[in-house]
Design a protein around this motif. Structure first.
Motif, PDB file in Angstrom:
ATOM      1  N   THR A 220       0.852  -1.194   0.000  1.00  0.00           N
ATOM      2  CA  THR A 220       0.000   0.000   0.000  1.00  0.00           C
ATOM      3  C   THR A 220       0.886   1.242   0.000  1.00  0.00           C
ATOM      4  O   THR A 220       2.020   1.219   0.518  1.00  0.00           O
ATOM      5  N   PHE A 221       0.350   2.333  -0.539  1.00  0.00           N
ATOM      6  CA  PHE A 221       1.080   3.598  -0.503  1.00  0.00           C
ATOM      7  C   PHE A 221       1.203   4.099   0.933  1.00  0.00           C
ATOM      8  O   PHE A 221       2.234   4.679   1.318  1.00  0.00           O
ATOM      9  N   LYS A 222       0.201   3.847   1.735  1.00  0.00           N
ATOM     10  CA  LYS A 222       0.231   4.252   3.150  1.00  0.00           C
ATOM     11  C   LYS A 222       1.441   3.640   3.865  1.00  0.00           C
ATOM     12  O   LYS A 222       2.091   4.300   4.693  1.00  0.00           O
ATOM     13  N   THR A 223       1.740   2.388   3.543  1.00  0.00           N
ATOM     14  CA  THR A 223       2.898   1.731   4.159  1.00  0.00           C
ATOM     15  C   THR A 223       4.190   2.409   3.726  1.00  0.00           C
ATOM     16  O   THR A 223       5.104   2.610   4.534  1.00  0.00           O
ATOM     17  N   LEU A 224       4.287   2.761   2.461  1.00  0.00           N
ATOM     18  CA  LEU A 224       5.464   3.498   1.987  1.00  0.00           C
ATOM     19  C   LEU A 224       5.639   4.799   2.759  1.00  0.00           C
ATOM     20  O   LEU A 224       6.767   5.169   3.122  1.00  0.00           O
ATOM     21  N   GLN A 225       4.550   5.496   2.992  1.00  0.00           N
ATOM     22  CA  GLN A 225       4.609   6.761   3.739  1.00  0.00           C
ATOM     23  C   GLN A 225       5.137   6.546   5.158  1.00  0.00           C
ATOM     24  O   GLN A 225       5.954   7.323   5.656  1.00  0.00           O
TER      25      GLN A 225
ATOM     26  N   LEU B  95       8.747  11.106  -1.408  1.00  0.00           N
ATOM     27  CA  LEU B  95       9.232  10.326  -0.260  1.00  0.00           C
ATOM     28  C   LEU B  95      10.735  10.117  -0.416  1.00  0.00           C
ATOM     29  O   LEU B  95      11.182   9.209  -1.122  1.00  0.00           O
ATOM     30  N   LYS B  96      11.525  10.955   0.235  1.00  0.00           N
ATOM     31  CA  LYS B  96      12.978  10.969   0.020  1.00  0.00           C
ATOM     32  C   LYS B  96      13.739   9.948   0.862  1.00  0.00           C
ATOM     33  O   LYS B  96      14.934   9.753   0.665  1.00  0.00           O
ATOM     34  N   ASN B  97      13.061   9.296   1.809  1.00  0.00           N
ATOM     35  CA  ASN B  97      13.753   8.351   2.679  1.00  0.00           C
ATOM     36  C   ASN B  97      13.401   6.894   2.400  1.00  0.00           C
ATOM     37  O   ASN B  97      13.671   6.000   3.194  1.00  0.00           O
ATOM     38  N   ILE B  98      12.756   6.668   1.262  1.00  0.00           N
ATOM     39  CA  ILE B  98      12.581   5.299   0.778  1.00  0.00           C
ATOM     40  C   ILE B  98      13.069   5.230  -0.659  1.00  0.00           C
ATOM     41  O   ILE B  98      13.134   6.246  -1.360  1.00  0.00           O
ATOM     42  N   LYS B  99      13.419   4.024  -1.072  1.00  0.00           N
ATOM     43  CA  LYS B  99      13.807   3.801  -2.463  1.00  0.00           C
ATOM     44  C   LYS B  99      13.181   2.483  -2.917  1.00  0.00           C
ATOM     45  O   LYS B  99      13.440   1.430  -2.317  1.00  0.00           O
ATOM     46  N   ILE B 100      12.324   2.560  -3.914  1.00  0.00           N
ATOM     47  CA  ILE B 100      11.713   1.344  -4.463  1.00  0.00           C
ATOM     48  C   ILE B 100      12.721   0.715  -5.426  1.00  0.00           C
ATOM     49  O   ILE B 100      13.063   1.305  -6.453  1.00  0.00           O
ATOM     50  N   VAL B 101      13.222  -0.462  -5.066  1.00  0.00           N
ATOM     51  CA  VAL B 101      14.317  -1.075  -5.818  1.00  0.00           C
ATOM     52  C   VAL B 101      13.887  -2.322  -6.605  1.00  0.00           C
ATOM     53  O   VAL B 101      14.716  -2.998  -7.211  1.00  0.00           O
TER      54      VAL B 101
END
Length: 221
Positions: free
Chosen positions: A91-96, A143-149
Motif C-alpha cells: 500500500t502507498f500508506k505503508t510506503l509513507q 518520499l525521500k527516505n525510501i527507495k523502491i528497488v
C-alpha cells in the motif's frame, strides 16, 4: 559440518552468482542462524518484526535483515534503524510510514512492491496497474527516505509448473517494462524452497528459502 551448512552449500551451488539467497529464518532459534552465519550466509529474512529485532540484537551486525512478511504500518518503527530491505510493501500508506520512520534515523530504506501474481485470494499484493500508478506518482517521488528497488511476488501454492511459470513470467515482463523507465529497479524477488529453480529460470534475482536450509518450521518456538 552441520546439516544447515550442507544445505546452504548445495543451494548456493545450484543458483547463479547474480541471484541473492535470503535465508528465511522465521521461527528458527538464534543457534540455527549462527550456524548459517558461520558458513558465510549474511542475508536473513523474517516475517515478524519483534522476532527480527530480537535476532538483530543477538547476532553479528554485518547481517542484512530482510522483512519478508506482511507489514503492519504501526510496527515499522521497531526495525527502521536497521532493516536492509522490506519485501512486502502493498500500500502507498505503508510506503509513507516507512519513509517517516526512516527519516527519524536519517536513513533511506529500500523497498520492494509486492505484486499479486497468485490466483489464490489469500495472497496480499498490488495489481500491476497499482504498481505503475505508485511508481509514477508525484507523492511517491516526494518520499525521500525510501527507495523502491524492485518487486516481490508469491506464486500460487501448487504443483502445476505451467501455472507457476506463467505467474513468474508475468511479473518478469512487468519488471522489464518498468525498469526501462525507472533505473532504481534492480531486484525481482520470486521463488521459495519449492519453486526457486523455476523462478530463477524466469528471471528472479532474489530467492527466499527457509525449509530447504533449516528444515521444517517449528511454530511452537
Amino acid at each position: 559440518m552441520s546439516l544447515i551448512a550442507e544445505n546452504l552449500s548445495i543451494i548456493k551451488q545450484s543458483i547463479p552468482e547474480n541471484v541473492t539467497l535470503v535465508a528465511v529464518s522465521k521461527t528458527k532459534p538464534i543457534s540455527d542462524l549462527q550456524k548459517a552465519y558461520d558458513v558465510g550466509q549474511r542475508v536473513f529474512g523474517e516475517n515478524k518484526i519483534q522476532e527480527m529485532v530480537e535476532k538483530y540484537n543477538a547476532l553479528p551486525k554485518d547481517i542484512k535483515w530482510h522483512m519478508i512478511g506482511h507489514l503492519q504500518s504501526n510496527k515499522v518503527k521497531y526495525m527502521a534503524h536497521f532493516v536492509d530491505l522490506i519485501h512486502g510493501v502493498d500500500t502507498f500508506k505503508t510506503l509513507q510510514e516507512i519513509n517517516k520512520q526512516a527519516k527519524k534515523h536519517n536513513r533511506i530504506i529500500h523497498c520492494l512492491l509486492q505484486a499479486k501474481i497468485a490466483k489464490e485470494e489469500t495472497k496480499f499484493g498490488l495489481s500491476f496497474n497499482e504498481i505503475e500508478t505508485i511508481l509514477a506518482s508525484s507523492e511517491t517521488l516526494a518520499l525521500k527516505n525510501i527507495k523502491i528497488v524492485g518487486f516481490m511476488g508469491m506464486a500460487t501454492f501448487t504443483d502445476n509448473q505451467e501455472q507457476l511459470q506463467e505467474e513468474f513470467s508475468s511479473l518478469k515482463s512487468l519488471f522489464d517494462k518498468l525498469k526501462a523507465t525507472y533505473s532504481s529497479l534492480k531486484i525481482l524477488s520470486m521463488g521459495m524452497s519449492g519453486d526457486y529453480i523455476l523462478a530463477i529460470s524466469e528471471g528472479s534475482t532474489m530467492i527466499r528459502v527457509g525449509s530447504s536450509i533449516f528444515g521444517n518450521r517449528n511454530y511452537n518456538y
